[in-house]
Design a protein around this motif. Structure first.
Motif, PDB file in Angstrom:
ATOM      1  N   SER A 117       3.960   7.252  10.001  1.00  8.15           N
ATOM      2  CA  SER A 117       5.561   6.896  10.172  1.00  8.15           C
ATOM      3  C   SER A 117       6.126   7.489   9.055  1.00  8.15           C
ATOM      4  N   CYS A 118       5.529   7.206   7.994  1.00  7.52           N
ATOM      5  CA  CYS A 118       6.416   7.017   6.963  1.00  7.52           C
ATOM      6  C   CYS A 118       6.292   9.247   6.504  1.00  7.52           C
ATOM      7  N   CYS A 165       0.309  -4.086   4.253  1.00  6.13           N
ATOM      8  CA  CYS A 165       0.783  -3.393   5.604  1.00  6.13           C
ATOM      9  C   CYS A 165      -0.150  -2.479   6.584  1.00  6.13           C
ATOM     10  N   CYS A 166      -1.238  -2.243   5.445  1.00  2.00           N
ATOM     11  CA  CYS A 166      -1.666  -1.153   5.524  1.00  2.00           C
ATOM     12  C   CYS A 166      -2.691  -1.347   7.407  1.00  2.00           C
ATOM     13  N   VAL A 183      10.034  -1.743   3.380  1.00  2.00           N
ATOM     14  CA  VAL A 183       9.696  -1.812   5.045  1.00  2.00           C
ATOM     15  C   VAL A 183       8.597  -1.392   4.761  1.00  2.00           C
ATOM     16  N   CYS A 184       8.145  -1.528   6.990  1.00  2.00           N
ATOM     17  CA  CYS A 184       6.997  -1.147   7.186  1.00  2.00           C
ATOM     18  C   CYS A 184       7.360  -0.824   8.178  1.00  2.00           C
ATOM     19  N   PRO A 185       7.828   0.214   8.043  1.00  2.00           N
ATOM     20  CA  PRO A 185       8.035   0.004  10.323  1.00  2.00           C
ATOM     21  C   PRO A 185       6.940  -0.170  11.252  1.00  2.00           C
ATOM     22  N   GLU A 186       6.249   0.560  11.020  1.00  2.00           N
ATOM     23  CA  GLU A 186       4.765  -0.020  11.943  1.00  2.00           C
ATOM     24  C   GLU A 186       4.892  -1.816  12.472  1.00  2.00           C
ATOM     25  N   SER A 228       1.850   9.535   6.419  1.00  2.00           N
ATOM     26  CA  SER A 228       1.596   8.231   7.623  1.00  2.00           C
ATOM     27  C   SER A 228       2.511   9.113   8.657  1.00  2.00           C
ATOM     28  N   SER A 280       8.013   2.555   0.829  1.00  2.00           N
ATOM     29  CA  SER A 280       7.059   2.382   1.901  1.00  2.00           C
ATOM     30  C   SER A 280       6.369   0.926   1.509  1.00  2.00           C
ATOM     31  N   ALA A 281       6.556   0.137   2.045  1.00  2.00           N
ATOM     32  CA  ALA A 281       5.817  -1.621   1.354  1.00  2.00           C
ATOM     33  C   ALA A 281       4.615  -1.241   1.088  1.00  2.00           C
ATOM     34  N   CYS A 282       3.886   0.010   1.314  1.00  2.00           N
ATOM     35  CA  CYS A 282       2.752  -0.540   1.063  1.00  2.00           C
ATOM     36  C   CYS A 282       2.057  -0.256  -0.227  1.00  2.00           C
ATOM     37  N   LYS A 325       5.437   6.542   2.097  1.00  2.00           N
ATOM     38  CA  LYS A 325       3.937   6.703   1.974  1.00  2.00           C
ATOM     39  C   LYS A 325       4.137   8.206   2.525  1.00  2.00           C
ATOM     40  N   ARG A 372      -4.268  -2.855  12.802  1.00  2.00           N
ATOM     41  CA  ARG A 372      -4.360  -2.236  14.162  1.00  2.00           C
ATOM     42  C   ARG A 372      -4.832  -0.864  13.842  1.00  2.00           C
TER      43      ARG A 372
HETATM   44  S1  SF4 Z   1       4.238   2.287   8.254  1.00  2.00           S
HETATM   45 FE1  SF4 Z   1       2.300   2.619   6.828  1.00  2.00          FE
HETATM   46  S2  SF4 Z   1       2.581   3.778   5.607  1.00  2.00           S
HETATM   47 FE2  SF4 Z   1       4.458   3.176   6.247  1.00  2.00          FE
HETATM   48  S3  SF4 Z   1       5.272   1.697   5.094  1.00  2.00           S
HETATM   49 FE3  SF4 Z   1       3.648   0.966   6.956  1.00  2.00          FE
HETATM   50  S4  SF4 Z   1       1.957   0.571   6.247  1.00  2.00           S
HETATM   51 FE4  SF4 Z   1       2.791   1.914   4.923  1.00  2.00          FE
END
Ligand code: SF4
Length: 142
Positions: free
Chosen positions: A103-104, A18-19, A42-45, A101, A10-12, A98, A54
């Motif tokens: 996503s993660c 990217c949060c 990677v940040c899937p969002e 989350s 997770s990039a964050c 992460k 967002r």
């Molecule tokens: S989707 Fe959220 S938890 Fe996953 S990398 Fe992006 S900011 Fe971090």
């Protein structure tokens, strides 16, 4: 230095802003790992086309909804597919994502009421990666 192992991350967790609130979740253990192994951030969002910052979102049943009631399930699913594509390109068999989350998260996510309640479950990306044989851990497992 062994840079042979390639994992998704997770990039964050690496300090990338990217949060949903435009900040990050820098984790020193993950950052240290990046000095020994190759971590693909990677940040899937973001990969699913959502902006930063967002509106915060949580899973509710098989949907993902924002705090103001928008259905963002398709964006989350598209982001998950992009992350899986990167895993396949780089031959990753492990990911560090992460926790909690939508996503993660892996094993723990918020319950969809935006009240801080955690329930068992996987984020959309963590679930897709696991379904495709990729081992997922979180920063809490390091
Ligand atoms: S989707 Fe959220 S938890 Fe996953 S990398 Fe992006 S900011 Fe971090």
């Amino acid at each position: 230095m062994n840079k042979g192992t390639i994992k998704l991350c997770s990039a964050c967790l690496l300090g990338i802003n990217c949060c949903h609130d435009g900040k990050n979740n820098l984790n020193k253990k993950v950052l240290h790992l990046a000095s020994k192994e190759t971590l693909i951030p990677v940040c899937p969002e973001q990969l699913g086309g959502l902006p930063t910052p967002r509106v915060i979102a949580e899973q509710r049943g098989d949907k993902v909804v924002t705090e103001v009631g928008d259905d963002v399930t398709e964006k989350f699913e598209d982001g998950a597919r992009q992350v899986l594509k990167l895993a396949e390109i780089y031959g990753c068999i492990e990911a560090i994502l992460k926790q909690r989350s939508p996503s993660c998260g892996c094993g723990k996510i918020y319950d969809g009421t935006f009240s801080g309640i955690v329930v068992e479950g996987d984020g959309v990306t963590a679930k897709l990666l696991k379904e495709n044989g990729i081992s997922v851990i979180t920063e809490e497992d390091l």
